[in-house]
Structure formats: structure tokens, C-alpha cells
Design an enzyme around this catalytic site. Sequence first.
Site, PDB file in Angstrom:
ATOM      1  N   HIS A   1      -8.212   7.466   2.661  1.00  0.00           N
ATOM      2  CA  HIS A   1      -7.888   6.279   2.574  1.00  0.00           C
ATOM      3  C   HIS A   1      -8.117   5.749   1.161  1.00  0.00           C
ATOM      4  CE1 HIS A   1      -9.034   2.166   3.676  1.00  0.00           C
ATOM      5  NE2 HIS A   1      -9.900   1.814   2.835  1.00  0.00           N
TER       6      HIS A   1
ATOM      7  N   MET B   1       0.837  -1.112  -0.137  1.00  0.00           N
ATOM      8  CA  MET B   1       0.270  -0.021   0.009  1.00  0.00           C
ATOM      9  C   MET B   1       0.818   1.254  -0.092  1.00  0.00           C
ATOM     10  SD  MET B   1      -2.847   1.620  -0.207  1.00  0.00           S
ATOM     11  CE  MET B   1      -4.147   0.280   0.130  1.00  0.00           C
TER      12      MET B   1
ATOM     13  N   ASN C   1      -6.918  -0.418  -2.322  1.00  0.00           N
ATOM     14  CA  ASN C   1      -5.845  -1.319  -3.033  1.00  0.00           C
ATOM     15  C   ASN C   1      -6.083  -1.796  -3.941  1.00  0.00           C
ATOM     16  OD1 ASN C   1      -3.305  -2.269  -2.475  1.00  0.00           O
ATOM     17  ND2 ASN C   1      -3.847  -3.716  -1.166  1.00  0.00           N
TER      18      ASN C   1
ATOM     19  N   LYS D   1       0.260   4.115  15.544  1.00  0.00           N
ATOM     20  CA  LYS D   1      -0.041   5.209  14.809  1.00  0.00           C
ATOM     21  C   LYS D   1       0.243   6.300  15.659  1.00  0.00           C
ATOM     22  CE  LYS D   1      -2.971   3.268  11.125  1.00  0.00           C
ATOM     23  NZ  LYS D   1      -2.100   3.629   9.921  1.00  0.00           N
TER      24      LYS D   1
ATOM     25  N   GLU E   1      -2.211  -0.894  11.478  1.00  0.00           N
ATOM     26  CA  GLU E   1      -3.495  -0.366  11.836  1.00  0.00           C
ATOM     27  C   GLU E   1      -3.594  -0.856  13.256  1.00  0.00           C
ATOM     28  OE1 GLU E   1      -7.129   1.293  10.220  1.00  0.00           O
ATOM     29  OE2 GLU E   1      -4.998   1.265   9.530  1.00  0.00           O
TER      30      GLU E   1
END
Length: 169
Positions: A128, A2, A131, A85, A80
Site C-alpha cells: 500500500h 498513483m 499518495n 482486480k 478499487e
Amino acid sequence: TMASGIAQVFAQAGFDVVYVGRGEEKVAGVRAFITKALDKSVARGKLDEAGKESVLARLTGATEREALADVDLVVEAIAEDLDIKSALFADLDRICKSGAILATTTSSLPITELGKVTSRPEWVIGMHFFNPAAVMKLVPAVTTAQTPAGADEPAGASWAQSGEVARSR
């Protein structure tokens, strides 16, 4: 993959891209991924060799986050996990220049929580990518109640230049 796809999208749109990997192997892996994707585009006649080299010339890999100090927009694509993060966003807040937009690719974590660990919660947004990022053209843009009107415009302009379709939500 990604993160590699996101870097490719911006580099193909003409932006200089600085990407950070956890080590030289990861940095080389991003470049190899993008090179392979561009080779496929050349083979299909969608890109010529000069175009490929131009995209690759806009990519700068680094192993230290400090390489992001002067960028206008950071798009993270890490695990995630809110704690991971949050630690990254606190570090980016320390490193990145004032006015830099910090974007997360999360689709499930609260963006406001990431903003809380920074001194610039109004400049923390969501992007967002679907993919594979280099193929899928829709990018939902997520702002928060703290995001001032127009704060996501630089990111939106980046999306427009990249050929991606930004959609606010």
C-alpha cells in the site's frame, strides 16, 4: 497518478520498469507525469539532467499485459473494485512467469480473494503506497496466511533499494 508515482519510485531506485496502460494515450501520460516530476527535481537541484535521462531510460510503456511476462514483481494500481482486480489477477497469473510476485495496492479489499483467482495465492501480497508515491516513504506490506516466510523478501528488497520503508502487517 498513483501508478505513475509507483513506476517513478522503482525507476529512480534503478529498476527497469514495465508499465501497462489501457492505450497509447495512457502510456504517454505516465511518461509525461514522470518527466514533469523529474523536471521539478532537476529545477530544485535534487537531480541532474543525466540522472533524469537515466530514470526515463529505465521506463518501458506497453498497452498489452503480455509485456509483463518476464517481470519479477507486478504492482497493480487499478480501480478499487474486487471484480476488476480479480479479473486482472487471473490474467496476470496466466501471463507472468512462475515465481513472479503479484502485488495489489488495495487498502480495503481482501488480498486472499485476489489470491484465490490465481494458481499462486502464496505469491499474492499487498503493497500500500501512500499518495504521492514518489514522496511518501512508508509502504505497508501485507501478506496472508498462505504467504510462506520470506516470500515478500524480494518486494522488501525492492522497497529498501527504492528508499521506501516497508512495514509488514
